[in-house]
Scaffold this active site. Structure first.
Site, PDB file in Angstrom:
ATOM      1  N   GLU A 195       0.827  -1.213   0.000  1.00 34.88           N
ATOM      2  CA  GLU A 195       0.000   0.000   0.000  1.00 34.88           C
ATOM      3  C   GLU A 195       0.857   1.256   0.000  1.00 34.88           C
ATOM      4  OE1 GLU A 195      -3.181   0.760   2.661  1.00 34.88           O
ATOM      5  OE2 GLU A 195      -3.861  -1.321   2.704  1.00 34.88           O
ATOM      6  N   SER A 260       5.383 -19.928  -0.552  1.00 34.61           N
ATOM      7  CA  SER A 260       5.368 -21.364  -0.275  1.00 34.61           C
ATOM      8  C   SER A 260       4.855 -22.108  -1.497  1.00 34.61           C
ATOM      9  CB  SER A 260       4.460 -21.689   0.925  1.00 34.61           C
ATOM     10  OG  SER A 260       4.766 -20.890   2.040  1.00 34.61           O
ATOM     11  N   ASP A 332      -5.758  -9.621   1.479  1.00 39.20           N
ATOM     12  CA  ASP A 332      -5.536  -8.202   1.789  1.00 39.20           C
ATOM     13  C   ASP A 332      -6.152  -7.916   3.154  1.00 39.20           C
ATOM     14  OD1 ASP A 332      -5.011  -5.553   1.823  1.00 39.20           O
ATOM     15  OD2 ASP A 332      -6.265  -5.008   0.111  1.00 39.20           O
ATOM     16  N   ASP A 335      -4.865  -2.544   6.141  1.00 42.78           N
ATOM     17  CA  ASP A 335      -5.141  -1.257   5.506  1.00 42.78           C
ATOM     18  C   ASP A 335      -4.547  -0.133   6.352  1.00 42.78           C
ATOM     19  OD1 ASP A 335      -6.432  -2.004   3.218  1.00 42.78           O
ATOM     20  OD2 ASP A 335      -8.459  -1.537   3.921  1.00 42.78           O
ATOM     21  N   ASP A 520     -15.172  -8.560  -3.075  1.00 41.54           N
ATOM     22  CA  ASP A 520     -15.052  -9.994  -2.810  1.00 41.54           C
ATOM     23  C   ASP A 520     -13.752 -10.565  -3.366  1.00 41.54           C
ATOM     24  OD1 ASP A 520     -17.658 -10.013  -1.678  1.00 41.54           O
ATOM     25  OD2 ASP A 520     -18.529 -10.130  -3.691  1.00 41.54           O
TER      26      ASP A 520
END
Length: 819
Positions: A195, A260, A332, A335, A520
């Site tokens: 961000e 990974s 995510d 924020d 979404d």
């Protein structure tokens, strides 16, 4: 003269004798903490006898008469082998490194105090169910029993490092283990850094060029976003980085936030007729490894696999009924909110309903050889307030504002550790998925296999965002606007889930897993756009798979990225070189291009081509971005293949990056490619010598398993650091992420510290390995004995058969309850 000579001889002899005695003394003190694996101890806190059977490779198999006693035994074994590592992890989470290291770790402690991870872990103890709390308390009692044993039996303070840093060790508490899970979440969450970087780039580049240098993962696009400068017109334009990425800092640069591999095959795609699972989580390398192999015999059956000392959980492993592997999900879940201060009262910040006071408290940081420092911690409704020197927030925070962090891991009711304990006891895929609902952070893709089925589920809390969110969580947004704020969590059922796929194969390489519109979407930033293509090819090249084919995929070093980029970047350079004298730039360029033209993209440690390719692409990206980004170019430590492809395909006019804006000439992409190749060849010549054919990728791509504290101390570093020539690279399945900066940019610093492959047709043929050894003691033969096997791509057996463990036992530690 003879008298002077005799005195000089005596002085020199005395110094040599003192040095020898000093070495003997140091060895004696350090060796006091070497383990006797056949010892018996009487301890408080268990109901019956506990056995810790250590096999040939020092993997502990813990047996007890109850689950509590088994967790006690695991805590005892963890502390025996990794006491220093555990105390360092706990101090990091608590923000108490400066008590040992003085002012040099003060910024790290300040950051950890502001994040408040440890107090939140303490609060989370009350949220655990009775079975989880019992396991945590038993594990803590096992750790503390070893501390007591060290004191009563004078076992050298438990670890040689503790002679150098002799601060008292506080008893282990359940909150300590919860705090280490939160610390792990911090290490695996990179959305915050993304961000901030996107905001910084947005301040200096137009939107179309931001899309080039920070490209979306290929797939469906998103609606246009406002420019960051439009949201915060007074934010700084150019500002130097404020982050210090020292070895002790749990936060590492963008691109190091975890990666990974995991893949599974259903019986229909397995030659043995049983499901297959392979998993290799990637973390930063260290000596000892963060991973520790262990087996526990619980009332629900045996479980075996990889643990992290301090956390009483098999994070990746198997039972007789179920196998599980983890990969970072790149949800995510962070924020940054820019909070506007009240001009009349800086103790208040703006909310959708007006100005409110910060929630505040003081925190005192003790500093070795310096006066304590008191800092004021502040929280807004969105989360803790961070200072500008953390995460480069000063570069995007306007005057009269502060930055606050919303993050799922900042929950005072974090039940993630309970979810992991329930997963170990699960007997089916459905039970494992149900257990995952309690997992908060770090967000993980959980790959699951039963003997006859396979599945994958994303576990971890996903924030619910308003569809009108101004930045969609892609860069910091105004915290006083209601539609920017989180609206709770998404339902667990909406997390991506894949059950019994028709093709019989599941896998994840940190790639994009779903293609959903915001809000979404799960994430805009993913960890891989390249390895997934190589994995697809290896999986689809065979109708059925075996344990060996899964191992082959884990160890694959062919770079899809090299195969895709080289023909694109060098399309106007291949075979166009004219004859040139030996030793000239033109001759070296021709030799390099001839080698690369015949290369198959294998990042083999013994070949010159990987080093030429890596140096070329690094120089190329630097030439493309340096003139536009200036000091911000240093934030791009690794090449972005999607960016380079956009430039050389001129996607949406991206070839504009090839022109050097400060020059009057208009450079083409071929010009830049040729100049970058010359840059790379000059660098390799100065660093590794003039003979191109003698270059060796492994000389540059050494795995750096360095001791976190002593690894930079002269002389000591030679004893505690483990260095290995390795194959692989940034974009291969056998991933060895390079350092990306400094005089040795291709050092291998981040990769698969643990590998496991499980065949449920023959579970005892399952294999695993870690990157160093089980012991954290540099004098132990188990400090690095597994490291050479790991480097060669070898594994050790993985059996839940108690008879096999005892038959190959190096020693049996017996714990007897005190009367």
């Amino acid at each position: 003269m003879a008298t002077v000579f005799r005195w000089l001889l005596r002085i020199v002899s005395g110094m040599i004798l003192l040095s020898v005695l000093g070495v003997i003394g140091v060895y004696y003190l350090a060796s006091r903490s070497l383990l006797d694996y056949d010892a018996a101890h009487t301890v408080q806190g268990i109901d019956g006898e506990v056995e810790i059977v250590r096999d040939t490779h020092s993997v502990p198999h813990v047996f007890g008469q109850s689950d509590a006693d088994v967790f006690f035994g695991l805590g005892f074994a963890h502390a025996q082998d990794r006491l220093w590592q555990m105390t360092m992890l706990r101090r990091t989470a608590q923000g108490r490194l400066s008590e040992l290291f003085g002012s040099r770790t003060l910024k790290i402690d300040e950051m950890m105090r502001r994040l408040d991870l440890y107090p939140l872990a303490v609060q989370s103890v009350a949220a655990q169910d009775a079975r989880t709390l019992a396991a945590l308390e038993a594990y803590s009692a096992g750790v503390n029993a070893w501390l007591e044993t060290v004191n009563t039996e004078a076992l050298g303070r438990g670890a040689p490092e503790l002679f150098l840093f002799s601060n008292e060790i506080a008893p282990w508490q359940p909150a300590d283990s919860i705090a280490l899970v939160k610390l792990m979440a911090l290490q695996l969450s990179g959305q915050l850094e993304s961000e901030v970087l996107r905001a910084r780039i947005s301040l200096v580049l137009p939107p179309e060029r931001v899309r080039d240098i920070l490209p979306d993962v290929p797939g469906e696009g998103i609606a246009s976003l406002p420019e960051y400068a439009a949201l915060f017109p007074t934010a700084p334009r150019f500002a130097a980085s404020t982050m210090d990425y020292s070895p002790l800092n749990p936060v590492q640069p963008r691109g190091f936030a975890g990666a990974s591999n995991a893949w599974a095959a259903a019986p229909s795609r397995s030659a043995s007729g049983g499901a297959l699972l392979a998993n290799d989580p990637h973390l930063g390398f260290s000596a000892p490894s963060i991973w520790y192999l262990a087996r526990m015999e619980l009332s629900t059956g045996g479980v075996i696999g990889g643990t992290i000392p301090g956390i009483p959980v098999i994070l990746s492993g198997r039972s007789a009924a179920l196998g599980w592997g983890i990969t970072t999900a790149y949800v995510d879940d962070q924020d940054i909110f820019i909070e506007r201060l009240n001009p009349e009262n800086p103790g208040e910040y703006e909310t959708p309903t007006g100005f409110k006071p910060f929630r505040t408290r003081s925190s005192i940081i003790q500093i070795k050889d310096a006066a304590p420092k008191t800092i004021a911690l502040r929280w807004t409704e969105n989360g803790p307030v961070l200072t500008g020197e953390h995460f480069n927030l000063a570069t995007v925070t306007p005057p009269g504002h502060v930055a606050a962090l919303s993050w799922t891991a900042l929950s005072p009711r974090d039940t993630s550790i309970g979810a992991a304990l329930d997963l170990m006891r699960a007997q089916s895929i459905e039970a494992a998925i149900e257990a995952g609902e309690r997992h908060i952070a770090p967000a993980q893709n959980l790959t699951l296999v039963e003997p006859g089925r396979i599945a994958m589920k994303t576990i971890g809390a996903v924030p619910r965002r308003d569809v009108r969110h101004q930045s969609q969580g892609r860069f910091p947004s105004p915290g006083w606007i209601a539609t920017n704020r989180w609206q709770g969590r998404m339902p667990y059922a909406s997390n991506p889930e894949f059950l019994d796929p028709e093709g019989g194969i599941l896998g994840n390489t940190n790639n994009k897993t779903v293609n959903r519109p915001f809000p979404d979407h799960i994430s805009f930033t993913w960890g891989d756009t390249q390895r997934i293509y190589r994995w697809q090819r290896l999986m689809q090249n065979r109708e059925v798979h075996t344990r060996e084919s899964f191992i082959e995929a884990q160890l694959d070093t062919v770079s899809f990225t090299a195969r895709a980029l080289l023909p694109l970047v060098a399309k106007d350079l291949w075979f166009t070189g004219e004859a040139a004298p030996e030793g000239t730039v033109e001759q070296r360029r021709k030799q390099a291009l001839d080698l690369l033209a015949e290369w198959n993209g294998e990042m083999n440690e013994h070949l010159p081509e990987p080093l030429i390719y890596a140096a070329w692409m690094r120089a190329l990206q630097n030439r493309l971005i340096r003139d536009e980004l200036g000091p911000l170019a240093a934030e791009f430590r690794h090449i972005d293949p999607v960016f380079i492809e956009r430039v050389f395909r001129d996607t949406d006019g991206a070839s504009a990056w090839c022109n050097v804006v400060q020059s009057t000439r208009v450079e083409s992409c071929t010009d830049i490619a040729r100049m970058a190749l010359d840059d790379a060849l000059i660098w390799t010549q100065e660093t590794y010598g003039p003979a191109i054919g003698s270059l060796r990728w492994g000389d540059a791509h050494e795995a750096t398993h360095d001791h976190q504290v002593l690894g930079t101390v002269p002389v000591l570093s030679a004893f505690v650091n483990i260095r290995q020539s390795t194959s692989g690279g940034d974009n291969t399945l056998q991933r060895g992420l390079t350092k990306g900066s400094g005089p040795d940019p291709f050092l291998n610093v981040h990769g698969a510290g643990y590998r496991g492959v499980y065949d449920f047709a023959d579970p005892d043929s399952s294999v695993f390995i870690i990157s160093t050894g089980q012991s954290g003691h540099p004098l132990s033969r188990h400090y690095d004995d597994l490291g050479e096997l790991w480097r060669r791509g070898e594994y050790i057996p993985m059996s839940l058969d108690p008879a096999l463990a005892r038959a190959a036992a190096e020693g049996v530690t017996v714990l007897r309850p005190a009367e």
